[in-house]
Design an enzyme around this catalytic site. Structure first.
Site, PDB file in Angstrom:
ATOM      1  N   LYS A 259      55.567  67.372  81.126  1.00  0.00           N
ATOM      2  CA  LYS A 259      54.760  66.185  81.455  1.00  0.00           C
ATOM      3  C   LYS A 259      55.728  65.098  81.953  1.00  0.00           C
ATOM      4  O   LYS A 259      56.134  64.219  81.195  1.00  0.00           O
ATOM      5  CB  LYS A 259      53.999  65.759  80.193  1.00  0.00           C
ATOM      6  CG  LYS A 259      52.732  65.007  80.465  1.00  0.00           C
ATOM      7  CD  LYS A 259      51.901  64.934  79.204  1.00  0.00           C
ATOM      8  CE  LYS A 259      50.907  63.791  79.242  1.00  0.00           C
ATOM      9  NZ  LYS A 259      50.088  63.686  80.424  1.00  0.00           N
TER      10      LYS A 259
HETATM   11  N1  PMP Z   1      46.578  67.851  82.898  1.00  0.00           N
HETATM   12  C1  PMP Z   1      47.261  66.734  83.181  1.00  0.00           C
HETATM   13  C2  PMP Z   1      47.923  66.614  84.494  1.00  0.00           C
HETATM   14  C3  PMP Z   1      47.329  65.690  82.246  1.00  0.00           C
HETATM   15  O1  PMP Z   1      48.010  64.563  82.519  1.00  0.00           O
HETATM   16  C4  PMP Z   1      46.652  65.814  81.014  1.00  0.00           C
HETATM   17  C5  PMP Z   1      46.682  64.697  80.012  1.00  0.00           C
HETATM   18  N2  PMP Z   1      47.746  64.790  79.120  1.00  0.00           N
HETATM   19  C6  PMP Z   1      45.963  67.009  80.758  1.00  0.00           C
HETATM   20  C7  PMP Z   1      45.944  68.009  81.732  1.00  0.00           C
HETATM   21  C8  PMP Z   1      45.305  67.254  79.439  1.00  0.00           C
HETATM   22  O2  PMP Z   1      46.294  67.544  78.484  1.00  0.00           O
HETATM   23  P1  PMP Z   1      46.081  67.200  76.939  1.00  0.00           P
HETATM   24  O3  PMP Z   1      44.807  67.838  76.557  1.00  0.00           O
HETATM   25  O4  PMP Z   1      47.245  67.818  76.276  1.00  0.00           O
HETATM   26  O5  PMP Z   1      46.042  65.736  76.831  1.00  0.00           O
END
Ligand code: PMP
Length: 304
Positions: free
Chosen positions: A155
């Site tokens: 991320k």
């Molecule tokens: N994809 C992206 C690109 C994101 O930024 C997020 C948000 N964190 C998600 C998917 C969803 O991930 P999570 O459920 O871990 O928040």
């Protein structure tokens, strides 16, 4: 109310947490982050952090990819988070943003030989996307970054320029959100959400090799659908035009929670309203994150 940050090893008032303009992470986006939600449960008079440990396991993976030396373990990161959240004394839902970043004040593109640091702050946070009316979504004209460009598995802060281009294009054109296609032209994810489709009573979502963030909510929904609703999820490639013929579609994510999609590329999805499966999953999700389903209490960390 005072807000606090964890910054350079200490908990300090948020307004005092300031970075130099030559910080590497600011110059080049060389940082990785998490978004963690904490939900206020009025009945329990308690704040619960949802799947905090899994977020910190993921950020340590992001650090590996980005060659950041994490100076804290998952357990230490959880404790820092609890300390900061407790100090801010919120009695409302909040969003916590931990960041590992290249902290050297240094001009020059690279990853090695730089100092790393960790910071964290929180902000009050309601719904990020509409939870009821159904979102109007377009397939983005922007191609998603792929694993050999900027890996979405990590991320990485800098990668969110790609997301911002897609989201803004969609909003300026009158849509609520964007869906990215991956390098092979298959459906990848939203700008900051994973996507689920319903076809013939089954859930479908792109695989972890589809240039997606391996979402924690995605995993949560797969587990809850299987365990509580008896609905299996198929992880497979999805064609663009498949989006147009599904019975239901919805986004999931820490920010998005469970947000129904009513229209994609000006084609109505299902009845144009939240479908029955999305509705059941959304209700279950909100009960689980507020620690109202004891079977899933281990996902909810109390602050006090
Ligand atoms: N994809 C992206 C690109 C994101 O930024 C997020 C948000 N964190 C998600 C998917 C969803 O991930 P999570 O459920 O871990 O928040």
């Amino acid at each position: 109310m005072n807000r606090y940050a964890f910054f350079q090893g200490n908990i300090i008032p948020m307004q005092d947490a300031k970075l130099s303009i030559t910080t590497h992470a600011f110059l080049y986006g060389t940082a990785c982050f998490e978004g963690i939600r904490a939900y206020w449960n009025d009945d329990d008079q308690q704040m619960y952090l949802f799947r905090m440990k899994e977020h910190y396991q993921r950020i340590l993976n992001s650090c590996k990819i980005l060659k950041i030396k994490p100076r804290y373990t998952v357990e230490e990161l959880c404790q820092i988070t609890l300390d900061v959240v407790a100090k801010s004394q919120d009695r409302q839902d909040i969003y916590i943003r931990p960041i590992f970043y290249k902290s050297s004040e240094f001009v020059g593109v690279k990853l090695d030989g730089l100092d790393d640091d960790f910071l964290l702050f929180s902000v009050p946070f309601g719904a990020y996307l509409d939870l009821a009316k159904g979102l109007k979504v377009r397939v983005s004209s922007w191609r998603h970054v792929e694993d050999n460009m900027i890996p979405m598995r990590a991320k990485i802060n800098g990668a969110y320029v790609n997301a911002a281009l897609a989201k803004s294009e969609a909003q300026v054109d009158g849509y609520d959100e964007a869906i990215f296609l991956d390098s092979s032209g298959h459906v990848s994810e939203g700008s900051a959400e994973n996507i689920f489709l319903v076809r013939n009573g089954k859930l479908i979502t792109p695989p972890v090799t589809g240039d997606i963030l391996e979402g924690i909510t995605r995993n949560t929904i797969i587990d809850l659908a299987r365990e509580e609703l008896g609905i299996a999820t198929v992880e497979r490639e999805i064609d663009r035009t498949e989006l147009y013929v599904v019975d239901e579609a919805f986004f999931v994510g820490t920010g998005a929670q469970v947000s129904p999609i009513s229209e994609i590329d000006r084609r109505m999805i299902g009845t144009g309203h939240m479908g029955p499966i999305c509705s059941e999953i959304q209700k279950l999700y909100f009960d689980v994150v507020k620690n109202k389903v004891k079977k899933y209490s281990h996902w909810c960390t109390p602050v006090r």
